[in-house]
Design a protein around this motif. Sequence first.
Motif, PDB file in Angstrom:
ATOM      1  N   ARG A 248      22.866 -31.870  11.257  1.00 55.45           N
ATOM      2  CA  ARG A 248      21.440 -31.911  10.919  1.00 55.45           C
ATOM      3  C   ARG A 248      20.717 -30.872  11.770  1.00 55.45           C
ATOM      4  NH1 ARG A 248      18.101 -33.920  14.674  1.00 55.45           N
ATOM      5  NH2 ARG A 248      19.109 -34.846  16.473  1.00 55.45           N
ATOM      6  N   ILE A 249      19.611 -30.408  11.263  1.00 62.10           N
ATOM      7  CA  ILE A 249      18.785 -29.442  11.973  1.00 62.10           C
ATOM      8  C   ILE A 249      17.589 -30.166  12.581  1.00 62.10           C
ATOM      9  CG2 ILE A 249      17.251 -27.444  11.687  1.00 62.10           C
ATOM     10  CD1 ILE A 249      19.191 -26.541   9.414  1.00 62.10           C
ATOM     11  N   GLU A 250      17.399 -29.969  13.876  1.00 64.97           N
ATOM     12  CA  GLU A 250      16.230 -30.546  14.537  1.00 64.97           C
ATOM     13  C   GLU A 250      15.020 -29.650  14.235  1.00 64.97           C
ATOM     14  OE1 GLU A 250      15.472 -33.445  16.191  1.00 64.97           O
ATOM     15  OE2 GLU A 250      13.536 -32.462  15.844  1.00 64.97           O
TER      16      GLU A 250
ATOM     17  N   GLU B 155      12.813 -27.898  16.825  1.00 65.37           N
ATOM     18  CA  GLU B 155      13.393 -26.790  17.586  1.00 65.37           C
ATOM     19  C   GLU B 155      13.699 -25.567  16.723  1.00 65.37           C
ATOM     20  OE1 GLU B 155      16.824 -28.382  19.603  1.00 65.37           O
ATOM     21  OE2 GLU B 155      15.752 -30.195  20.195  1.00 65.37           O
ATOM     22  N   CYS B 156      13.838 -25.770  15.434  1.00 71.22           N
ATOM     23  CA  CYS B 156      14.253 -24.701  14.514  1.00 71.22           C
ATOM     24  C   CYS B 156      13.167 -23.645  14.387  1.00 71.22           C
ATOM     25  CB  CYS B 156      14.542 -25.325  13.152  1.00 71.22           C
ATOM     26  SG  CYS B 156      14.899 -24.149  11.837  1.00 71.22           S
ATOM     27  N   ILE B 157      13.591 -22.369  14.412  1.00 67.88           N
ATOM     28  CA  ILE B 157      12.631 -21.263  14.254  1.00 67.88           C
ATOM     29  C   ILE B 157      12.693 -20.669  12.844  1.00 67.88           C
ATOM     30  CG2 ILE B 157      12.613 -20.702  16.720  1.00 67.88           C
ATOM     31  CD1 ILE B 157      14.544 -18.353  16.074  1.00 67.88           C
ATOM     32  N   ASN B 158      13.374 -21.368  11.937  1.00 69.30           N
ATOM     33  CA  ASN B 158      13.384 -21.006  10.502  1.00 69.30           C
ATOM     34  C   ASN B 158      13.870 -19.575  10.255  1.00 69.30           C
ATOM     35  OD1 ASN B 158      12.222 -23.500  10.456  1.00 69.30           O
ATOM     36  ND2 ASN B 158      10.277 -22.858   9.583  1.00 69.30           N
ATOM     37  N   CYS B 159      14.930 -19.185  10.949  1.00 67.22           N
ATOM     38  CA  CYS B 159      15.416 -17.804  10.809  1.00 67.22           C
ATOM     39  C   CYS B 159      16.399 -17.634   9.653  1.00 67.22           C
ATOM     40  CB  CYS B 159      16.075 -17.360  12.113  1.00 67.22           C
ATOM     41  SG  CYS B 159      17.643 -18.205  12.464  1.00 67.22           S
ATOM     42  N   ASP B 160      16.897 -18.733   9.112  1.00 69.45           N
ATOM     43  CA  ASP B 160      17.824 -18.712   7.965  1.00 69.45           C
ATOM     44  C   ASP B 160      19.235 -18.223   8.310  1.00 69.45           C
ATOM     45  OD1 ASP B 160      15.743 -19.618   6.455  1.00 69.45           O
ATOM     46  OD2 ASP B 160      15.592 -17.855   5.175  1.00 69.45           O
ATOM     47  N   ALA B 161      19.538 -17.970   9.571  1.00 67.96           N
ATOM     48  CA  ALA B 161      20.879 -17.472   9.916  1.00 67.96           C
ATOM     49  C   ALA B 161      21.957 -18.488   9.541  1.00 67.96           C
ATOM     50  CB  ALA B 161      20.950 -17.146  11.404  1.00 67.96           C
ATOM     51  N   CYS B 162      21.689 -19.750   9.785  1.00 62.81           N
ATOM     52  CA  CYS B 162      22.674 -20.786   9.466  1.00 62.81           C
ATOM     53  C   CYS B 162      22.951 -20.830   7.973  1.00 62.81           C
ATOM     54  CB  CYS B 162      22.193 -22.146   9.957  1.00 62.81           C
ATOM     55  SG  CYS B 162      20.565 -22.607   9.322  1.00 62.81           S
ATOM     56  N   LEU B 163      21.906 -20.673   7.185  1.00 66.39           N
ATOM     57  CA  LEU B 163      22.040 -20.733   5.726  1.00 66.39           C
ATOM     58  C   LEU B 163      23.030 -19.669   5.254  1.00 66.39           C
ATOM     59  CD1 LEU B 163      18.995 -21.165   3.379  1.00 66.39           C
ATOM     60  CD2 LEU B 163      20.910 -19.735   2.748  1.00 66.39           C
TER      61      LEU B 163
ATOM     62  N   ASP C  54      10.626 -25.597   6.011  1.00 66.45           N
ATOM     63  CA  ASP C  54      11.763 -26.106   6.794  1.00 66.45           C
ATOM     64  C   ASP C  54      13.088 -25.545   6.285  1.00 66.45           C
ATOM     65  OD1 ASP C  54      10.037 -27.786   8.302  1.00 66.45           O
ATOM     66  OD2 ASP C  54      10.103 -29.281   6.687  1.00 66.45           O
ATOM     67  N   VAL C  55      14.093 -25.606   7.164  1.00 66.13           N
ATOM     68  CA  VAL C  55      15.477 -25.341   6.787  1.00 66.13           C
ATOM     69  C   VAL C  55      16.214 -26.664   6.975  1.00 66.13           C
ATOM     70  CG1 VAL C  55      17.528 -23.952   7.235  1.00 66.13           C
ATOM     71  CG2 VAL C  55      15.263 -22.955   7.541  1.00 66.13           C
ATOM     72  N   VAL C  56      16.912 -27.111   5.938  1.00 59.05           N
ATOM     73  CA  VAL C  56      17.506 -28.452   5.970  1.00 59.05           C
ATOM     74  C   VAL C  56      18.982 -28.392   5.576  1.00 59.05           C
ATOM     75  CG1 VAL C  56      15.293 -29.540   5.425  1.00 59.05           C
ATOM     76  CG2 VAL C  56      16.875 -28.997   3.560  1.00 59.05           C
TER      77      VAL C  56
ATOM     78  N   PRO D 255      27.558 -21.364  15.537  1.00 59.60           N
ATOM     79  CA  PRO D 255      27.389 -20.142  16.338  1.00 59.60           C
ATOM     80  C   PRO D 255      26.324 -19.205  15.807  1.00 59.60           C
ATOM     81  CG  PRO D 255      29.487 -20.112  15.138  1.00 59.60           C
ATOM     82  CD  PRO D 255      28.890 -21.479  14.944  1.00 59.60           C
ATOM     83  N   ALA D 256      25.892 -19.403  14.574  1.00 57.45           N
ATOM     84  CA  ALA D 256      24.861 -18.528  13.993  1.00 57.45           C
ATOM     85  C   ALA D 256      23.465 -18.877  14.495  1.00 57.45           C
ATOM     86  CB  ALA D 256      24.894 -18.639  12.466  1.00 57.45           C
ATOM     87  N   CYS D 257      23.287 -20.082  15.008  1.00 55.14           N
ATOM     88  CA  CYS D 257      21.938 -20.532  15.367  1.00 55.14           C
ATOM     89  C   CYS D 257      21.531 -20.000  16.742  1.00 55.14           C
ATOM     90  CB  CYS D 257      21.880 -22.065  15.363  1.00 55.14           C
ATOM     91  SG  CYS D 257      20.225 -22.676  15.752  1.00 55.14           S
ATOM     92  N   PRO D 258      20.449 -19.219  16.795  1.00 56.56           N
ATOM     93  CA  PRO D 258      20.058 -18.616  18.077  1.00 56.56           C
ATOM     94  C   PRO D 258      19.435 -19.597  19.054  1.00 56.56           C
ATOM     95  CG  PRO D 258      18.472 -18.016  16.381  1.00 56.56           C
ATOM     96  CD  PRO D 258      19.573 -18.771  15.693  1.00 56.56           C
ATOM     97  N   VAL D 259      19.045 -20.773  18.587  1.00 54.30           N
ATOM     98  CA  VAL D 259      18.374 -21.715  19.477  1.00 54.30           C
ATOM     99  C   VAL D 259      19.137 -23.043  19.606  1.00 54.30           C
ATOM    100  CG1 VAL D 259      16.081 -20.706  19.136  1.00 54.30           C
ATOM    101  CG2 VAL D 259      16.853 -22.531  17.609  1.00 54.30           C
ATOM    102  N   ASN D 260      20.357 -23.101  19.072  1.00 57.52           N
ATOM    103  CA  ASN D 260      21.220 -24.284  19.215  1.00 57.52           C
ATOM    104  C   ASN D 260      20.514 -25.582  18.832  1.00 57.52           C
ATOM    105  OD1 ASN D 260      23.428 -22.750  20.193  1.00 57.52           O
ATOM    106  ND2 ASN D 260      22.498 -22.714  22.227  1.00 57.52           N
ATOM    107  N   CYS D 261      19.938 -25.569  17.648  1.00 61.52           N
ATOM    108  CA  CYS D 261      19.198 -26.765  17.232  1.00 61.52           C
ATOM    109  C   CYS D 261      19.895 -27.514  16.090  1.00 61.52           C
ATOM    110  CB  CYS D 261      17.771 -26.391  16.838  1.00 61.52           C
ATOM    111  SG  CYS D 261      17.676 -25.413  15.322  1.00 61.52           S
ATOM    112  N   ILE D 262      21.215 -27.317  15.953  1.00 57.86           N
ATOM    113  CA  ILE D 262      21.984 -28.009  14.923  1.00 57.86           C
ATOM    114  C   ILE D 262      22.889 -29.031  15.614  1.00 57.86           C
ATOM    115  CG2 ILE D 262      23.523 -27.762  12.944  1.00 57.86           C
ATOM    116  CD1 ILE D 262      22.699 -24.823  12.772  1.00 57.86           C
ATOM    117  N   TYR D 263      22.794 -30.271  15.189  1.00 59.01           N
ATOM    118  CA  TYR D 263      23.456 -31.376  15.885  1.00 59.01           C
ATOM    119  C   TYR D 263      24.255 -32.232  14.902  1.00 59.01           C
ATOM    120  CZ  TYR D 263      19.875 -30.234  19.357  1.00 59.01           C
ATOM    121  OH  TYR D 263      19.063 -29.568  20.247  1.00 59.01           O
TER     122      TYR D 263
HETATM  123  S1  SF4 Z   1      19.994 -20.789  12.527  1.00 59.14           S
HETATM  124 FE1  SF4 Z   1      19.032 -22.404  13.785  1.00 59.14          FE
HETATM  125  S2  SF4 Z   1      16.933 -21.685  14.100  1.00 59.14           S
HETATM  126 FE2  SF4 Z   1      17.758 -20.483  12.405  1.00 59.14          FE
HETATM  127  S3  SF4 Z   1      17.144 -21.645  10.545  1.00 59.14           S
HETATM  128 FE3  SF4 Z   1      19.194 -22.374  11.126  1.00 59.14          FE
HETATM  129  S4  SF4 Z   1      18.832 -24.178  12.399  1.00 59.14           S
HETATM  130 FE4  SF4 Z   1      16.907 -23.035  12.295  1.00 59.14          FE
END
Ligand code: SF4
Length: 107
Positions: A28-30, A33-41, A57-59, A73-81
């Motif tokens: 799940r994405i917190e 904390e998420c900066i909505n960068c879409d890297a995870c997507l 939001d990114v969900v 590893p794609a998330c720059p702020v480590n907000c995926i748990y």
């Molecule tokens: S990579 Fe991290 S910060 Fe960027 S959209 Fe995904 S969860 Fe949010």
Amino acid sequence: MTAFKAGSRADRITERARNEKWKNPPLRIEMLECINCDACLRHCPPQFGAIFNHGPDVVIVPELCSGCDKCLPACPVNCIYPFEDWQAKGSPVEWWDHAAGPDDPYL
Ligand code: SF4
Ligand code: SF4
């Protein structure tokens, strides 16, 4: 005979069910904390295709998430748990509008 349940992504979207063989919990994405960068997507493998833009939001739709961790590893702020109690909480029904819809990024 027991059919292999929810084998393909299309099956999982139709049944709104996880593959029973997946042992890892979904993620799940917190949102706080998420900066909505879409890297995870962009790093979620298309055979799972679990991450969507939902308004601002990114969900992650837990029923589509295998727990493969490729997004971590794609998330720059480590907000995926890990989403351990996903079955109790489930996913909002409107998240499913993005799966197999016109804005599905994995089709
Ligand atoms: S990579 Fe991290 S910060 Fe960027 S959209 Fe995904 S969860 Fe949010
Ligand atoms: S753990 Fe894998 S399937 Fe789940 S959202 Fe991340 S990349 Fe996609």
